[in-house]
Structure formats: C-alpha cells, structure tokens
Write an enzyme that holds these catalytic residues in place. Structure first.
Site, PDB file in Angstrom:
ATOM      1  N   HIS A 109       0.852  -1.189   0.000  1.00  0.00           N
ATOM      2  CA  HIS A 109       0.000   0.000   0.000  1.00  0.00           C
ATOM      3  C   HIS A 109       0.884   1.233   0.000  1.00  0.00           C
ATOM      4  O   HIS A 109       1.720   1.400   0.879  1.00  0.00           O
ATOM      5  CB  HIS A 109      -0.940  -0.012   1.209  1.00  0.00           C
ATOM      6  CG  HIS A 109      -2.112  -0.931   1.023  1.00  0.00           C
ATOM      7  ND1 HIS A 109      -3.402  -0.494   0.865  1.00  0.00           N
ATOM      8  CD2 HIS A 109      -2.170  -2.274   0.920  1.00  0.00           C
ATOM      9  CE1 HIS A 109      -4.207  -1.522   0.683  1.00  0.00           C
ATOM     10  NE2 HIS A 109      -3.479  -2.633   0.722  1.00  0.00           N
ATOM     11  N   PRO A 111      -4.624   0.745  18.214  1.00  0.00           N
ATOM     12  CA  PRO A 111      -4.319   0.234  16.875  1.00  0.00           C
ATOM     13  C   PRO A 111      -4.399   1.271  15.760  1.00  0.00           C
ATOM     14  O   PRO A 111      -4.056   0.954  14.613  1.00  0.00           O
ATOM     15  CB  PRO A 111      -5.387  -0.850  16.672  1.00  0.00           C
ATOM     16  CG  PRO A 111      -6.507  -0.458  17.564  1.00  0.00           C
ATOM     17  CD  PRO A 111      -5.903   0.235  18.740  1.00  0.00           C
ATOM     18  N   TYR A 159       3.741   6.755   9.793  1.00  0.00           N
ATOM     19  CA  TYR A 159       2.939   5.570   9.463  1.00  0.00           C
ATOM     20  C   TYR A 159       3.799   4.501   8.791  1.00  0.00           C
ATOM     21  O   TYR A 159       3.681   3.310   9.097  1.00  0.00           O
ATOM     22  CB  TYR A 159       1.774   5.966   8.546  1.00  0.00           C
ATOM     23  CG  TYR A 159       0.699   4.906   8.417  1.00  0.00           C
ATOM     24  CD1 TYR A 159      -0.457   4.971   9.187  1.00  0.00           C
ATOM     25  CD2 TYR A 159       0.833   3.839   7.527  1.00  0.00           C
ATOM     26  CE1 TYR A 159      -1.448   4.000   9.078  1.00  0.00           C
ATOM     27  CE2 TYR A 159      -0.139   2.863   7.409  1.00  0.00           C
ATOM     28  CZ  TYR A 159      -1.287   2.952   8.186  1.00  0.00           C
ATOM     29  OH  TYR A 159      -2.262   1.989   8.071  1.00  0.00           O
TER      30      TYR A 159
END
Ligand code: PHB
Length: 394
Positions: A76, A293, A385
């Site tokens: 991704h 999460p 991220y």
C-alpha cells in the site's frame, strides 16, 4: 516433579517478538528456548493487526525468515483520511518514498514458525510461565506448567518477556510498579466479512457518528472496524445493523457488503512499562508497551525492540560486552515514545470523544485539514505511518 532445561536465553511468548528474537539468536549461534501457553494452531490462527512497515519486512528477510510478505501481502502506497464526507489521500510513495505491506500477523507467525520448527528450534507450546525466579541473579529461571500441571524450570543466562500485555515476566521485574498508561473511553468493533475490497486503500474515517477503518485482508475477505463502547457485547448487533453502522461512518463510499463471519471488540490502551530491563531480564513487544491500533504500530514496534535486543544479546553473550544491553532500554524508549505519540495522535484526531463539545469537533476538523492541506503535515503522517528507520546495535 520438575523438569529442568538449561539454555542461554529463555524467551517467554511465541508471538512475533519472541519468535523473531529466537531466529536472530539462532542465526548468531546462540541457543534459546521459546515457551507459550497457547497451542501452535491457536498462535497461527489468531486474527490480529495487518500492517507491516517496509522496515519490518526487511528485518524479517534479513533474519532469514521464510516470509511471503512480498508475494502474498499487498503493498500500500498510501491511505485515505476521510472527514466531512471527503476523502484525502496521503501518498506515502510520493511523500517519503516508502510504503507498507498489508500482511496479517498470523501469516507472520506462520512464516516464523515454519522457519524455526523445521530447523529443530526448541519452541514449546502449551507451557504457561508462572513466575521468574532469581530475577537479580546470574541465572534467572522461568517456572512454567503444562496443562497436566507438570512443572518445567528453564534456567538461562537471560530471560526475555515477549509474553504480551499481561506479561508474567514484567510482573516479576517490576511488581505493581507496572508503568505509565492512559485509557480511552472507546474501543473498536472489528469484523471480518466475505466481500471484495470497498476501496483500493485503507480508509480512516472521522464521521460525526464516530470513527471507522475500512481495511482489507484479501480479494475476497475484508477487515473493518468502528468505534464502539468498550462494554459492548459483540453479539448484540445483527449483520444488517453492523452494515448500517459501518455505512453511516464512511459517508461518500458505498461499502461492498457480504457475510460477516467474525466479530470482536478490541480494547484501547496506551502503556509503557516502567522498566524494560532489570539485570538479565528484558521485555519486548506488548509486554513492554501497548499502543492503540489506530497508527498500526503494535507489531512493528515489537520488531524494532527485538532488533535492538537481539544485537545487545549478541554483544553480551558472544563478546562479553554489556554496554549495548545497558543501553537497550534508552534506545528502545526513543522509538516507543514516538510511536506512543503517533498512535495517540491518530486516535485523538479521528475518534469522537463521548464528551466532545461543538468546539472540540470543529477544532478536530481544523486539525485534520492542517494535516491534509499541507505537504509538511502529510509528510509527518507518512513518515510515522510507514515507520522511522530501524536501529540496531552492532
Ligand atoms: C487491520 O487491517 O487489522 C488494521 C489496519 C490498520 C490499522 C489497524 C488495523 O491501523
């Protein structure tokens, strides 16, 4: 009757952290024994998180783990932040030239076990650690029992707690001085369903009704979550109700629905243990810290700990050099607190607080716009991220 096993490193917990550490030690010629209270099947089937930083995949490959992340996983190159009914892409590839891999944790565990077990590594399932003795000595010991109550004592030079958020090893090290934490007034309701993906990339959606995350597992199975009350009973909703909740939280996208075959509630907590190491006992992964999460950091942070501790144990056990082990806690905490901040920040920016005022809600949208409108803002999110560079000793 107690059976005694002697080894160099006793690893409590056969999750990603414990198993990768065993593999790193094994390739350095250092013997270890891994124990876990669960069966191999249970470990390999438990549905957990799904996002691997590129650095995590590289660490697995460099350690000689037979992983299929690059073949089976899906790369991704971005995520979508959705708020006010509009999607905003954070383009990782363009911003930081990195991506992440969607590759569920249970597959990482299968890869690790199918590397270690055929190589004859001593991994013992169904053995529950009860306590650690002689924590401050030269020969700490893990005392464990099997389902029949038979006791095994593992005497080692080093004991590592990779035994998750309810760590027995942490308790032995720090007693009730557990650590620093914060709680959240919400949880995630997670589902697995049989359906094609609803969108090409993950959608993190802030909606007036609460947060939702549209994630994926494969072409035919999808993982989705929505913000819920921590006390909710997962069985109260019908499938229709679950789809309705999810749909209203991702305005602008029509979700592709299908049979929901698993549901679970994930509790939220941020936690950092007070001690990551005491003498010859150390903690890694969820035993050392937990993150909510939302930032997809949990497993990646565990791998980062293990790279540091693996190098420190090599120096200690092969070269009699204690300096990296003495530096382990500080080095690990550097990344852990950055990840704590990122996970808290993503959580606070995307969820609705039960007591939020109109001011709070409008400010939150302002914060989201500050991120998506600005290249610097998007880059900050993309860097965190996709993961900061992994560090190791030696
Ligand atoms: C998941 O697919 O399980 C997942 C993905 C991203 C997150 C958390 C969970 O931030």
């Amino acid at each position: 009757m107690t059976t005694t096993v002697r080894t160099r490193v006793a690893i409590v917990g056969a999750g990603p952290a414990g198993l990768l550490l065993a593999q790193l030690l094994r390739t350095a010629g250092i013997e270890s024994v891994v124990i876990d209270s669960r069966s191999r099947d249970e470990i390999e089937q438990t549905i957990r998180a799904g996002i691997l930083e590129e650095g995590t995949v590289q660490a697995l490959l460099a350690a000689g783990v037979d992983t299929h992340a690059h073949q089976v996983g899906m790369r991704h190159d971005g995520i979508e932040l959705r708020f006010d009914g509009v999607g905003h892409r954070i383009d990782f590839a363009e911003l930081v030239d990195r991506g992440v891999w969607l590759y569920p944790q249970h597959l990482v565990l299968q890869d690790l076990l199918s590397t270690l077990v055929p190589a004859g590594h001593d991994v013992r399932f169904g053995l529950t650690a009860q306590r650690v003795e002689d924590v401050d000595g030269e020969r700490p010991r893990v005392i464990a029992v099997d389902a029949e109550g038979a006791e095994t004592e593992i005497a080692a030079e080093i004991v590592v707690g990779a035994d998750g958020s309810h760590s027995i090893v942490r308790k032995a090290m720090s007693g009730s001085r557990a650590g620093l934490y914060r709680e959240y007034p919400f949880a995630w309701f997670g589902i697995l369903c049989e359906a094609p993906p609803s969108a090409p990339e993950l959608i993190y959606s802030n909606s007036p009704n609460g947060f939702a995350l549209i994630s994926q597992r494969s072409d035919t199975v999808q993982r989705m979550y929505f913000q819920c009350d921590p006390d909710v009973d997962p069985d109260v909703y019908t499938q229709e109700q679950l789809w309705e909740i999810l749909q209203t939280r991702v305005p602008g996208t029509t979700l592709k629905e299908g049979p929901i075959f698993q549901r679970d509630v994930l509790q939220f907590r941020s936690f950092v243990a007070r001690d990551l190491r005491r003498g010859r006992v150390a903690l890694v992964g969820d035993a050392a810290h937990t993150v909510p999460p939302t930032g997809a950091k949990g497993m990646n942070l565990a791998i980062a700990d293990v790279l540091l501790l693996g190098g420190a144990l090599r120096a200690f056990l092969l070269e009699n050099d204690a300096r990296p082990l003495d530096g382990y806690e500080q080095a690990a905490l550097h990344r852990i607190w950055k990840a704590q901040n990122f996970s808290w920040w993503m959580t606070s920016m995307l969820h609705q607080m039960p007591e939020a005022s109109d001011f709070d809600r409008m400010r939150q949208l302002g914060e989201l716009r500050s991120v998506t409108d600005s290249r610097a803002g998007r880059t900050y999110l993309a860097e965190a991220y996709t993961g900061w560079p992994m560090e190791s000793f030696g």
